[in-house]
Design an enzyme around this catalytic site. Structure first.
Site, PDB file in Angstrom:
ATOM      1  N   HIS A  25      25.505  60.384  -2.760  1.00 14.25           N
ATOM      2  CA  HIS A  25      26.550  61.109  -2.016  1.00 14.25           C
ATOM      3  C   HIS A  25      27.843  60.284  -1.911  1.00 14.25           C
ATOM      4  CE1 HIS A  25      23.168  63.655  -0.539  1.00 14.25           C
ATOM      5  NE2 HIS A  25      22.570  62.485  -0.443  1.00 14.25           N
ATOM      6  N   LYS A  33      52.212  49.885  -9.525  1.00 20.17           N
ATOM      7  CA  LYS A  33      51.136  50.764  -9.980  1.00 20.17           C
ATOM      8  C   LYS A  33      50.534  50.369 -11.309  1.00 20.17           C
ATOM      9  CE  LYS A  33      50.852  54.839  -8.575  1.00 20.17           C
ATOM     10  NZ  LYS A  33      49.883  55.620  -7.885  1.00 20.17           N
ATOM     11  N   GLU A  64      41.580  59.174 -16.713  1.00 21.65           N
ATOM     12  CA  GLU A  64      41.874  60.521 -16.209  1.00 21.65           C
ATOM     13  C   GLU A  64      41.887  61.545 -17.338  1.00 21.65           C
ATOM     14  OE1 GLU A  64      44.891  60.060 -12.613  1.00 21.65           O
ATOM     15  OE2 GLU A  64      45.383  58.732 -14.271  1.00 21.65           O
ATOM     16  N   SER A  79      54.062  52.951 -13.337  1.00 23.42           N
ATOM     17  CA  SER A  79      54.841  54.065 -12.812  1.00 23.42           C
ATOM     18  C   SER A  79      56.313  53.739 -12.980  1.00 23.42           C
ATOM     19  CB  SER A  79      54.515  54.266 -11.338  1.00 23.42           C
ATOM     20  OG  SER A  79      55.585  54.932 -10.698  1.00 23.42           O
TER      21      SER A  79
END
Ligand code: ARG
Length: 484
Positions: free
Chosen positions: A177, A304, A311, A298
């Site tokens: 979980h 970043k 992704e 970024s």
């Protein structure tokens, strides 16, 4: 043929007259050529040109067989073979004149053969149809694509295995979980994916074995009255055997669906792993650092380091699942045998192969480059009472409590630790004995994370020695490495 007669097929005026006359290869009964829209919806050359190599091989095997069966003269067969070699060279160097008005790769090649060698070209299509031709080409192409894909998957397994070996004893929280559950090792976690990819490879191999039958010679749908030798063409093209039923041979696309099913499952595995990388690379976890090579910065936030590759691997699984879905639906209502619907089988398969080649390679690259932060993983193990199960097991083993009661006692100890803002190891013996008087000092041994991991020595468990053993076995099984 006049422009006039072309512009009125079936009495309807096309939106835009086509520039070509009736198709030279099948247009015998046609007075007019197709409307521009018809030509556009009908053409597959834009994508099926990828089958050129297989189409030429199939034609060579077919012509050679026709000659051996004395259906074709040796001279014609030789001319056809030479012409096909020349066409392959033209395509290879980018000099082949692909023509959309010739619909597909089969007719483009045959028409060019006619230009090159003249009349004998027209004899190549004896005892054959585009229906068995395309099914043969496509199976050949996909068999090879699966081989390439398998090599990429083996490489991904190799990358996972190297990291798993390096981190066989690197403890991290295991989750259920996404809640901390029990400690595992990072190596063990990575080995889970080695197993998944192993089954993916097996699924592709199964699909490949089942598609290893040759449709050529099924002709349009019913076979042919010419005395062809289907065993010979099947063998020449590297198939295990000819397909047994001509209707089935030209009309089923289960081989493509099976490939896409295996591909969809693989892409689900890759997506889950990519999701874990995204989570692990987030500073809140900080378990791994992805390399510069597989992240992006970024344009506005200089700090970043975005896990774009992970992704995109995650997102591209949608395309693959969509491809399976799309082809299932395209095929499901088709009466036997061939229907033009089947021309729609190629793009989802081509796109899936392209997508997977990229996502598998990107995943392997990320794995190879990633740096695991063992200290961060260990720190995370101090949150979430990961040793609770070990504590309960100790109560069962040493005090003889029934597991349910041990579970209850442990729950009370966790509550106590929570109240103190500590881990279980932060409780004193006196604290513990207030809950269960029989507890002794020995309990602190099982609260140690390394001890907890080392103790899970059951087959398939997370103990470092088991992980190292699993790496050895997997190298042998999947990569054919590491001796007997
Ligand atoms: N381009 C076609 C396809 O991919 C080839 C088969 C055409 N057959 C036919 N009867 N029109 O399916």
């Amino acid at each position: 043929m006049t422009k006039e007669s072309r512009s009125k097929p079936g009495g309807a005026t096309p939106a835009k007259p086509a520039d070509s006359a009736a198709n030279a290869l099948w247009g015998g009964r046609y007075a007019a050529g197709p409307s521009a829209i018809m030509a556009e919806i009908n053409a597959s050359i834009g994508f099926d040109r990828r089958l050129w190599r297989e189409d030429i091989e199939g034609s060579k095997a077919h012509a050679a067989m026709l000659a051996r069966q004395e259906i074709l003269s040796p001279e014609d067969a030789a001319a056809i073979a030479q012409g096909l070699v020349r066409i392959a060279e033209e395509i290879e160097v980018g000099a082949f004149p692909f023509r959309p008005e010739l619909e597909d790769i089969h007719m483009n090649i045959e028409a060019r053969l006619k230009e090159l060698i003249g009349e004998p070209a027209g004899r190549l299509h004896t005892a054959r149809s585009r229906n068995d031709q395309v099914a043969t080409d496509f199976r050949l192409w996909l068999k090879r694509a699966i081989e390439r894909l398998d090599a990429g998957l083996a490489d991904l397994q190799a990358a996972l295995l190297d990291q798993a070996e390096r981190h066989a004893a690197t403890v991290m929280p295991g989750y259920t979980h996404l809640q901390p559950a029990q400690p595992v090792t990072f190596g063990h976690h990575l080995m889970a994916y080695v197993e998944m990819i192993g089954r993916d490879r097996a699924r592709f191999a199964d699909a490949r074995a089942r598609m290893d039958e040759c449709p050529l010679g099924a002709a349009a749908l019913a076979g042919t009255s010419f005395p062809i030798d289907r065993e010979a063409t099947a063998q020449a093209l590297g198939f295990a055997r000819p397909m047994a039923n001509s209707l089935d041979a030209v009309s089923d696309r289960d081989f493509a669906l099976e490939f896409l099913s295996a591909a969809a499952i693989l892409s689900v595995h890759l997506s889950r792993f990519a999701e874990e990388l995204v989570i692990w690379a987030s500073p809140a976890y900080g378990f791994v650092k992805l390399s510069d090579a597989f992240t992006t910065g970024s344009s506005i936030m200089p700090q970043k380091r975005n896990p774009d590759a992970a992704e995109l691997v995650r997102a591209k699984s949608g395309r693959v699942i969509g491809a399976l879905n799309g082809l299932m639906i395209a095929i499901k209502g088709l009466p036997l045998a061939y229907g033009k619907d089947m021309q729609e089988d190629k793009e989802p398969v081509f796109a899936t192969v392209d997508t997977l080649e990229l996502t598998v390679a990107a995943t392997a690259g990320m794995v190879r480059d990633l740096k695991a932060d063992a200290a961060a993983m260990r720190r995370a193990c101090s949150m979430g009472f990961l040793a609770a199960t070990d504590l309960a097991d100790w109560l069962v083993r040493r005090l003889g409590l029934p597991f349910r009661q041990a579970h209850h006692v442990t729950g009370a100890l966790v509550r106590r630790a929570e109240e103190k803002g500590a881990g279980l190891e932060g409780l004193s013996l006196a604290d513990m004995q207030e809950v269960e008087p029989a507890i002794t000092q020995e309990i602190f041994e099982v609260l140690d994370i390394d001890a907890a991991v080392n103790a899970r020595r059951s087959f398939g468990g997370t103990a470092p020695e088991r992980v190292r053993e699993a790496v050895r076995v997997a190298r042998r099984r999947y990569l054919d490495q590491g001796g007997a």
